[in-house]
Scaffold this active site. Structure first.
Site, PDB file in Angstrom:
ATOM      1  N   LEU A  82      62.612  27.200  21.450  1.00 42.84           N
ATOM      2  CA  LEU A  82      62.723  27.025  22.894  1.00 42.84           C
ATOM      3  C   LEU A  82      63.762  25.972  23.245  1.00 42.84           C
ATOM      4  O   LEU A  82      64.540  26.137  24.184  1.00 42.84           O
ATOM      5  CB  LEU A  82      61.372  26.599  23.487  1.00 42.84           C
ATOM      6  CG  LEU A  82      60.288  27.636  23.673  1.00 42.84           C
ATOM      7  CD1 LEU A  82      59.042  26.985  24.231  1.00 42.84           C
ATOM      8  CD2 LEU A  82      60.755  28.743  24.609  1.00 42.84           C
ATOM      9  N   GLU A  83      63.746  24.888  22.501  1.00 44.18           N
ATOM     10  CA  GLU A  83      64.583  23.745  22.847  1.00 44.18           C
ATOM     11  C   GLU A  83      66.059  23.962  22.516  1.00 44.18           C
ATOM     12  O   GLU A  83      66.933  23.594  23.302  1.00 44.18           O
ATOM     13  CB  GLU A  83      64.079  22.489  22.126  1.00 44.18           C
ATOM     14  CG  GLU A  83      62.723  21.999  22.601  1.00 44.18           C
ATOM     15  CD  GLU A  83      62.787  21.343  23.969  1.00 44.18           C
ATOM     16  OE1 GLU A  83      63.892  21.063  24.455  1.00 44.18           O
ATOM     17  OE2 GLU A  83      61.721  21.129  24.566  1.00 44.18           O
ATOM     18  N   SER A  84      66.320  24.512  21.340  1.00 42.25           N
ATOM     19  CA  SER A  84      67.712  24.558  20.876  1.00 42.25           C
ATOM     20  C   SER A  84      68.096  25.835  20.161  1.00 42.25           C
ATOM     21  O   SER A  84      69.222  25.944  19.690  1.00 42.25           O
ATOM     22  CB  SER A  84      67.953  23.389  19.920  1.00 42.25           C
ATOM     23  OG  SER A  84      67.184  23.561  18.732  1.00 42.25           O
TER      24      SER A  84
END
Length: 234
Positions: A82-84
């Site tokens: 999700l983040e990166s």
């Protein structure tokens, strides 16, 4: 005396019924329709998402082991996606960086060096250790509530705590939180519905990869960003 006894029995029975029938507080969860919306966005890219996890299987295995050791939900292994999208070099407009998109203050708070000469947020394993410490802190703070932990990871524990205090409950869908945070949490659950976490344990694990800072990386993007925004906007 009989009347008094009967009244006491009636009161005890009534209290018992109340205790049995009083519903337990609902765990915080996003609305099903919000998760469904995010699922419809991600579903066409399921193969690419699975391929990304396969490409990073040594790191994924490492994260899963650390989650188990800390007593955290295995689903938290989805957060770097999700983040990166597992891009350890990602940097956001808010100066969050690395695999777990840690801001400098949080990174330093949980033991990372963040200087011009050395920024450990870009180290996959050092940043993982710090991020999991942060998640463990949030998970305890929010009494094992996965959804509130995710929201706090995205928006900050102070903002989530204030929202709970204002609303006087933990019903996630009605908490006053940023739209990005609500989308983030819904997308997490949508992503979880697309992946078999148990299968991630079964991929070939290469222990020697954990002793280098250069695990194999894929140059292919997770999704075609011209037609779909990233899993979470940087």
């Amino acid at each position: 005396m009989l009347n008094v006894f009967l009244k006491r029995c009636t009161l005890i029975l009534a209290l018992g019924v109340c205790l049995i029938s009083t519903p337990k507080p609902l765990l915080a969860k996003p609305l099903p329709e919000d998760v469904s919306k995010e699922h419809s966005i991600l579903a066409p890219y399921q193969q690419q998402i699975e391929a990304r996890f396969n490409a990073y299987s040594p790191l994924v295995s490492h994260i899963l082991k650390q989650l188990k050791a800390l007593g955290l939900p295995e689903q938290f292994v989805l957060i770097p996606m999700l983040e990166s999208s597992f891009n350890a070099n990602a940097i956001s407009h808010a100066n969050a960086a690395g695999l777990w998109q840690l801001i400098p203050a949080t990174a330093e708070r949980f033991g990372l060096n963040v200087t011009e000469g050395k920024d450990e947020r870009f180290d996959e394993f050092a940043s993982t250790e710090a991020a999991l410490k942060y998640l463990a802190f949030l998970y305890r703070k929010f009494e094992g509530n996965q959804t509130l932990t995710l929201a706090a990871y995205n928006a900050g524990e102070g903002r989530v705590q204030r929202a709970i205090q204002r609303q006087k409950h933990t019903h996630f869908s009605s908490l006053s939180l940023p739209t990005e945070t609500k989308t983030y949490v819904a997308r997490f659950y949508a992503l979880a519905s697309l992946l078999d976490i148990d299968a991630l344990h079964q991929h070939h694990f290469q222990p020697f990869s954990l002793f280098t800072n250069t695990p194999s990386k894929t140059t292919q993007p997770l999704v075609d960003f011209s037609s779909l925004p990233p899993l979470i906007s940087l």
